[in-house]
Write a protein that holds these residues in place. Sequence first.
Motif, PDB file in Angstrom:
ATOM      1  N   ALA A  75       1.218  -1.087   0.216  1.00 31.05           N
ATOM      2  CA  ALA A  75      -0.146  -0.058   0.073  1.00 31.05           C
ATOM      3  C   ALA A  75       0.876   1.068   0.329  1.00 31.05           C
ATOM      4  CB  ALA A  75      -0.826   0.138   1.176  1.00 31.05           C
ATOM      5  N   TRP A  76       1.876   1.233   0.492  1.00 31.66           N
ATOM      6  CA  TRP A  76       2.427   2.725   0.619  1.00 31.66           C
ATOM      7  C   TRP A  76       3.576   2.453  -0.752  1.00 31.66           C
ATOM      8  CZ3 TRP A  76       4.631   5.797   4.765  1.00 31.66           C
ATOM      9  CH2 TRP A  76       5.155   6.575   5.117  1.00 31.66           C
ATOM     10  N   GLY A  77       4.200   1.482  -0.703  1.00 33.38           N
ATOM     11  CA  GLY A  77       4.620   1.802  -2.606  1.00 33.38           C
ATOM     12  C   GLY A  77       3.410   1.990  -3.215  1.00 33.38           C
ATOM     13  N   TRP A  78       2.777   2.218  -3.453  1.00 34.49           N
ATOM     14  CA  TRP A  78       2.200   2.284  -4.203  1.00 34.49           C
ATOM     15  C   TRP A  78       0.811   3.754  -4.616  1.00 34.49           C
ATOM     16  CZ3 TRP A  78      -4.537  -0.107  -4.601  1.00 34.49           C
ATOM     17  CH2 TRP A  78      -5.188   0.541  -5.371  1.00 34.49           C
ATOM     18  N   LYS A  79       0.573   3.862  -2.942  1.00 32.05           N
ATOM     19  CA  LYS A  79       0.144   6.116  -2.545  1.00 32.05           C
ATOM     20  C   LYS A  79       1.629   6.289  -2.738  1.00 32.05           C
ATOM     21  CE  LYS A  79      -4.095   4.432  -1.794  1.00 32.05           C
ATOM     22  NZ  LYS A  79      -4.584   4.615  -3.694  1.00 32.05           N
ATOM     23  N   VAL A  80       2.417   6.257  -2.481  1.00 34.39           N
ATOM     24  CA  VAL A  80       3.527   7.193  -1.608  1.00 34.39           C
ATOM     25  C   VAL A  80       4.646   6.999  -3.167  1.00 34.39           C
ATOM     26  CG1 VAL A  80       5.995   7.531  -0.597  1.00 34.39           C
ATOM     27  CG2 VAL A  80       3.987   7.393   0.134  1.00 34.39           C
ATOM     28  N   ASP A  86       0.655  -5.828  -8.298  1.00 31.90           N
ATOM     29  CA  ASP A  86      -0.200  -6.002  -9.474  1.00 31.90           C
ATOM     30  C   ASP A  86      -0.482  -7.808  -8.746  1.00 31.90           C
ATOM     31  OD1 ASP A  86       1.358  -9.188  -8.984  1.00 31.90           O
ATOM     32  OD2 ASP A  86       2.725  -8.223 -10.633  1.00 31.90           O
ATOM     33  N   LYS A  87      -1.916  -7.816  -9.600  1.00 31.63           N
ATOM     34  CA  LYS A  87      -3.265  -9.293  -8.854  1.00 31.63           C
ATOM     35  C   LYS A  87      -1.964 -10.261  -8.308  1.00 31.63           C
ATOM     36  CE  LYS A  87      -3.257 -12.589 -13.042  1.00 31.63           C
ATOM     37  NZ  LYS A  87      -3.659 -13.268 -13.964  1.00 31.63           N
ATOM     38  N   TRP A  88      -0.342 -10.880  -8.202  1.00 34.21           N
ATOM     39  CA  TRP A  88       0.660 -11.567  -7.808  1.00 34.21           C
ATOM     40  C   TRP A  88       0.387 -11.360  -6.378  1.00 34.21           C
ATOM     41  CZ3 TRP A  88      -1.085 -15.975  -9.228  1.00 34.21           C
ATOM     42  CH2 TRP A  88      -1.181 -16.683 -10.974  1.00 34.21           C
ATOM     43  N   ASP A  89       0.886  -9.862  -6.908  1.00 37.21           N
ATOM     44  CA  ASP A  89       1.181  -9.305  -5.170  1.00 37.21           C
ATOM     45  C   ASP A  89       0.488  -9.596  -4.092  1.00 37.21           C
ATOM     46  OD1 ASP A  89       3.681  -8.725  -6.452  1.00 37.21           O
ATOM     47  OD2 ASP A  89       2.193  -6.367  -6.811  1.00 37.21           O
ATOM     48  N   ILE A  90      -0.851  -9.230  -5.075  1.00 38.28           N
ATOM     49  CA  ILE A  90      -2.445  -9.007  -3.940  1.00 38.28           C
ATOM     50  C   ILE A  90      -2.889 -10.369  -3.327  1.00 38.28           C
ATOM     51  CG2 ILE A  90      -4.946  -8.607  -3.847  1.00 38.28           C
ATOM     52  CD1 ILE A  90      -4.061  -5.891  -5.989  1.00 38.28           C
TER      53      ILE A  90
END
Length: 109
Positions: A75-80, A86-90
Amino acid sequence: MDIIKSLGIFFLAGLCEIGGGYMVWQWLKEDKPLWYGVLGAIILVLYGIIATWQTASFARVYATYGGIFIIMSLAWGWKVDGHRPDKWDIIGAMIALLGACIIIYMPRK
């Protein structure tokens, strides 16, 4: 310990670890000023203190925190940093979180 309170402590500890680590990273790798590193180190110490607020054993708390840390890091990497998971991360993060919740919240004999 109440699960909501416990999750709140994990979240606060996660913010301190990720935020503090990010500030140290910025200082050393992105040429931010020294105060970034110093403040990041202080925040990292707060993470260590906040984690002790959990009532479970050290091993279970840190194992669980690992699963929660994975979600928060993505989440930090996405927002910051703008790195959308990607789907595999999730999928991987959900598996880790499920395992973490089993470790800390399942009843013991």
